[in-house]
Design an enzyme around this catalytic site. Structure first.
Site, mmCIF file in Angstrom:
data_model
loop_
_atom_site.group_PDB
_atom_site.id
_atom_site.type_symbol
_atom_site.label_atom_id
_atom_site.label_comp_id
_atom_site.label_asym_id
_atom_site.label_seq_id
_atom_site.Cartn_x
_atom_site.Cartn_y
_atom_site.Cartn_z
ATOM 1 N N GLY A 135 0.814 -1.217 0.000
ATOM 2 C CA GLY A 135 0.000 0.000 0.000
ATOM 3 C C GLY A 135 0.840 1.255 0.000
ATOM 4 N N PRO A 139 -5.758 8.106 -2.027
ATOM 5 C CA PRO A 139 -6.718 8.822 -2.881
ATOM 6 C C PRO A 139 -6.139 10.148 -3.414
ATOM 7 C CG PRO A 139 -7.827 7.973 -0.935
ATOM 8 C CD PRO A 139 -6.369 7.679 -0.756
ATOM 9 N N GLY A 142 -0.773 9.943 -5.732
ATOM 10 C CA GLY A 142 -0.510 8.872 -6.691
ATOM 11 C C GLY A 142 0.908 8.965 -7.224
ATOM 12 N N SER A 143 1.080 9.744 -8.297
ATOM 13 C CA SER A 143 2.427 9.877 -8.892
ATOM 14 C C SER A 143 3.411 10.543 -7.935
ATOM 15 C CB SER A 143 2.344 10.698 -10.176
ATOM 16 O OG SER A 143 1.502 10.067 -11.093
ATOM 17 N N TRP A 167 -6.460 1.796 -4.496
ATOM 18 C CA TRP A 167 -6.041 1.016 -5.682
ATOM 19 C C TRP A 167 -5.054 -0.081 -5.305
ATOM 20 C CZ3 TRP A 167 -9.286 2.169 -9.260
ATOM 21 C CH2 TRP A 167 -9.683 3.484 -9.491
ATOM 22 N N THR A 169 -3.745 -3.668 -5.085
ATOM 23 C CA THR A 169 -3.924 -5.019 -5.627
ATOM 24 C C THR A 169 -3.819 -6.044 -4.499
ATOM 25 O OG1 THR A 169 -2.948 -4.293 -7.706
ATOM 26 C CG2 THR A 169 -3.011 -6.667 -7.339
ATOM 27 N N ARG A 273 -10.050 -16.255 -41.753
ATOM 28 C CA ARG A 273 -11.196 -15.385 -42.074
ATOM 29 C C ARG A 273 -11.095 -14.926 -43.537
ATOM 30 N NH1 ARG A 273 -16.319 -13.493 -40.975
ATOM 31 N NH2 ARG A 273 -16.500 -11.322 -41.657
ATOM 32 N N GLN A 284 -2.467 -6.773 -48.542
ATOM 33 C CA GLN A 284 -1.230 -6.066 -48.182
ATOM 34 C C GLN A 284 -1.409 -5.180 -46.946
ATOM 35 O OE1 GLN A 284 0.308 -4.040 -51.625
ATOM 36 N NE2 GLN A 284 0.853 -5.933 -52.660
ATOM 37 N N GLU A 368 2.492 1.451 -11.170
ATOM 38 C CA GLU A 368 3.940 1.309 -11.003
ATOM 39 C C GLU A 368 4.691 2.408 -11.755
ATOM 40 O OE1 GLU A 368 5.387 -2.222 -10.174
ATOM 41 O OE2 GLU A 368 3.465 -3.018 -9.573
HETATM 42 C C1 LIG Z 1 -5.830 -1.670 -11.089
HETATM 43 C C2 LIG Z 1 -4.792 -0.911 -10.326
HETATM 44 C C3 LIG Z 1 -3.989 -1.581 -9.399
HETATM 45 C C4 LIG Z 1 -3.055 -0.855 -8.634
HETATM 46 N N1 LIG Z 1 -2.316 -1.510 -7.664
HETATM 47 C C5 LIG Z 1 -1.572 -0.769 -6.783
HETATM 48 C C6 LIG Z 1 -0.954 -1.410 -5.656
HETATM 49 O O1 LIG Z 1 -0.995 -2.646 -5.479
HETATM 50 N N2 LIG Z 1 -0.295 -0.616 -4.752
HETATM 51 C C7 LIG Z 1 -0.206 0.741 -4.899
HETATM 52 O O2 LIG Z 1 0.384 1.391 -4.037
HETATM 53 N N3 LIG Z 1 -0.779 1.373 -5.971
HETATM 54 C C8 LIG Z 1 -1.468 0.641 -6.904
HETATM 55 N N4 LIG Z 1 -2.066 1.263 -7.979
HETATM 56 C C9 LIG Z 1 -2.005 2.725 -8.076
HETATM 57 C C10 LIG Z 1 -1.143 3.235 -9.208
HETATM 58 O O3 LIG Z 1 0.204 3.006 -8.935
HETATM 59 C C11 LIG Z 1 -1.502 4.728 -9.397
HETATM 60 O O4 LIG Z 1 -2.769 4.752 -10.033
HETATM 61 C C12 LIG Z 1 -0.477 5.481 -10.212
HETATM 62 O O5 LIG Z 1 0.719 5.638 -9.492
HETATM 63 C C13 LIG Z 1 -0.967 6.868 -10.657
HETATM 64 O O6 LIG Z 1 -1.504 7.559 -9.601
HETATM 65 P P1 LIG Z 1 -2.956 8.242 -9.742
HETATM 66 O O7 LIG Z 1 -3.896 7.203 -10.243
HETATM 67 O O8 LIG Z 1 -3.249 8.907 -8.451
HETATM 68 O O9 LIG Z 1 -2.797 9.306 -10.899
HETATM 69 P P2 LIG Z 1 -2.164 10.781 -10.793
HETATM 70 O O10 LIG Z 1 -0.851 10.713 -10.095
HETATM 71 O O11 LIG Z 1 -3.199 11.707 -10.279
HETATM 72 O O12 LIG Z 1 -1.897 11.082 -12.321
HETATM 73 C C14 LIG Z 1 -2.929 11.458 -13.240
HETATM 74 C C15 LIG Z 1 -2.260 11.894 -14.543
HETATM 75 O O13 LIG Z 1 -1.397 13.014 -14.293
HETATM 76 C C16 LIG Z 1 -0.105 12.726 -14.778
HETATM 77 N N5 LIG Z 1 0.929 13.378 -13.970
HETATM 78 C C17 LIG Z 1 1.091 13.357 -12.606
HETATM 79 N N6 LIG Z 1 2.182 14.046 -12.259
HETATM 80 C C18 LIG Z 1 2.744 14.515 -13.409
HETATM 81 C C19 LIG Z 1 3.900 15.270 -13.724
HETATM 82 N N7 LIG Z 1 4.757 15.704 -12.784
HETATM 83 N N8 LIG Z 1 4.151 15.567 -15.032
HETATM 84 C C20 LIG Z 1 3.322 15.119 -16.002
HETATM 85 N N9 LIG Z 1 2.222 14.396 -15.772
HETATM 86 C C21 LIG Z 1 1.934 14.073 -14.497
HETATM 87 C C22 LIG Z 1 0.008 11.207 -14.681
HETATM 88 O O14 LIG Z 1 1.052 10.708 -15.499
HETATM 89 C C23 LIG Z 1 -1.378 10.800 -15.130
HETATM 90 O O15 LIG Z 1 -1.435 10.813 -16.541
HETATM 91 C C24 LIG Z 1 -2.923 0.531 -8.836
HETATM 92 C C25 LIG Z 1 -3.704 1.196 -9.798
HETATM 93 C C26 LIG Z 1 -4.612 0.483 -10.538
HETATM 94 C C27 LIG Z 1 -5.450 1.224 -11.556
#
Ligand SMILES: Cc1cc2nc3c(=O)[nH]c(=O)nc-3n(C[C@H](O)[C@H](O)[C@H](O)COP(=O)(O)OP(=O)(O)OC[C@H]3O[C@@H](n4cnc5c(N)ncnc54)[C@H](O)[C@@H]3O)c2cc1C
Length: 389
Positions: A135, A139, A142-143, A167, A169, A273, A284, A368
């Site tokens: 984990g 919410p 993320g990134s 999120w 897994t 098919r 082609q 990831e």
């Molecule tokens: C099915 C699934 C399983 C998952 N499993 C795990 C898990 O086991 N453990 C865990 O910890 N997480 C897990 N995740 C979470 C996943 O790692 C995050 O969704 C991911 O890191 C992106 O974070 P976010 O969804 O909050 O998107 P955000 O970080 O909000 O990003 C949204 C968009 O903004 C862009 N963005 C953000 N910052 C920048 C920047 N500086 N420059 C340019 N663009 C940017 C991103 O690239 C993206 O396109 C899982 C996600 C999914 C969908």
């Protein structure tokens, strides 16, 4: 000649060592006999017998297979990569089950845990009798995991953990959750056990990607966690990022499996098919698509192989992992989208694996480290200038 053999234009298979070929064929057979016949149903239902499967993956010896000791196989990184490709050739959700268990949860305990923690968890996890999750994402974080809000405060010999993770897994399945939290001393890792008071999970429903995988929210309402459950060697954000580097390695090879499966199914379809009096594979325009897809696939496989060599030599660097995730997930998505067009209307159902692989890869593109984050890692490696903020 089989379709897979024809797609191996550069004869990469010829160079597999005998042990590796045996492992690859064993996992391919398991995937074909045990996983493939059910995957459509699991994906459509959005459920899978994950506990049962974990034990079967454990019996096959693939959970944490690249780790040493504690019931793990001590396999090479290249062997682990071969396994990821065979499992993901069936479905990215199944590969996620394997790689979250082995590369995220088990690796974190193996790399950062105490001897007691390793003895307690790893052998059961290698057998698939105990399931782990990881984990990091929240919410609102993320990134940018450094902005996490989940926090742990010291209280005598314990820690009080509060916050939530999103999120995750294997979240609701997990017997042990590796949870990253902010402390007065920076980010630290904790092992939360199923049933701890105040620790609850809730599954994410209505997914249209990675349906054959359990995805959950973890909620911590003042959970009391003993100091003995803190990972003693995990200090700062570097620790979870180290685990992610491990898991991303598996993805790089895994997605070659999904792309290969989509392409092979499409070649088989196109050769049988018929339209305008001949197989659509004989046009082609279709052959141009196949040439593009097959060459992309081989380039992806070469990238995965090179990164396996670097990892086995102990020389791999995080930005090289980013090269692989950036190139291979993008390549796999391009292949699946193009392959879908060759299938015409048939391509939009689950009768063929192609669109299922494509929608799964949308998750792989994001988790990831999103594609954009890996782009920035590469930009930084190339220019020496960070552009993250
Ligand atoms: C099915 C699934 C399983 C998952 N499993 C795990 C898990 O086991 N453990 C865990 O910890 N997480 C897990 N995740 C979470 C996943 O790692 C995050 O969704 C991911 O890191 C992106 O974070 P976010 O969804 O909050 O998107 P955000 O970080 O909000 O990003 C949204 C968009 O903004 C862009 N963005 C953000 N910052 C920048 C920047 N500086 N420059 C340019 N663009 C940017 C991103 O690239 C993206 O396109 C899982 C996600 C999914 C969908």
């Amino acid at each position: 000649m089989s379709t897979l053999t024809r797609l191996d234009l550069l004869a990469l298979d010829d160079d597999l060592a005998e042990d590796d070929r045996l492992l690859r064929d064993t996992v391919r057979k398991f995937a074909g006999d045990r996983l493939r016949p059910h995957i459509r149903q699991w994906f459509e239902d959005g459920t899978l017998p994950a506990r049962e499967l974990a034990q079967e993956f454990g019996a096959l010896g693939v959970l944490g297979m690249h780790l040493e000791g504690y019931g793990c196989q001590g396999a090479t990184a290249s062997q682990y990569a071969l396994v990821c490709a065979e499992v993901e050739a069936v479905d990215s959700g199944l590969r996620s089950l394997v790689s979250v268990q082995g590369s995220l949860a088990m690796y974190s305990i193996h790399a950062y845990g105490s001897e007691e923690q390793k003895q307690r968890w790893l052998p059961g996890m290698a057998r698939g009798e105990l399931i782990g999750c990881f984990g990091l994402t929240e919410p609102d974080s993320g990134s940018d995991p450094g902005s996490m809000r989940t926090n742990a405060k010291r209280d005598g010999d314990d820690w009080i953990l509060s916050g939530s993770k999103m999120w995750i897994t294997n979240g609701s399945l997990a017997d042990v959750a590796v949870v990253w939290a902010r402390t007065d001393d920076g980010i630290r890792g904790f092992l939360l056990e199923r049933g701890m008071k105040g620790f609850t999970t809730q599954d994410v429903h209505h997914k249209i990607s990675l349906r054959a995988s359990v995805t959950s929210e973890l909620v911590f309402d003042d959970v009391r966690v003993p100091e003995a459950n803190r990972l003693p060697l995990a200090q700062g954000l570097r620790a979870p990022l180290g685990s992610l580097t491990e898991a991303r390695f598996g993805i790089i090879s895994g997605v070659t499996g999904a792309a290969r499966d989509a392409l092979a199914a499409t070649v088989d379809y196109a050769t049988t098919r018929t339209q305008f009096g001949k197989p659509i594979a004989g046009f082609q325009l279709t052959q141009k698509k196949f040439a593009d897809m097959a060459v992309t696939l081989q380039q992806m496989q070469l990238t995965a192989r090179r990164l396996g060599e670097l990892k086995d030599a102990g020389r791999i660097k995080p930005h090289q992992i980013s090269v692989g995730k950036f190139a291979n997930v993008r390549g796999a998505l391009e292949i699946c989208r193009e392959a879908r067009s060759v299938l015409g209307g048939s391509g939009i159902t689950t009768e063929y694996p192609v669109l299922r692989h494509a929608v799964n890869l949308e998750t792989v593109y994001t988790y990831e480290g999103t594609h954009e984050v890996h782009t920035l890692v590469l930009g930084s490696a190339i220019t020496g200038i960070d552009a993250f903020r």
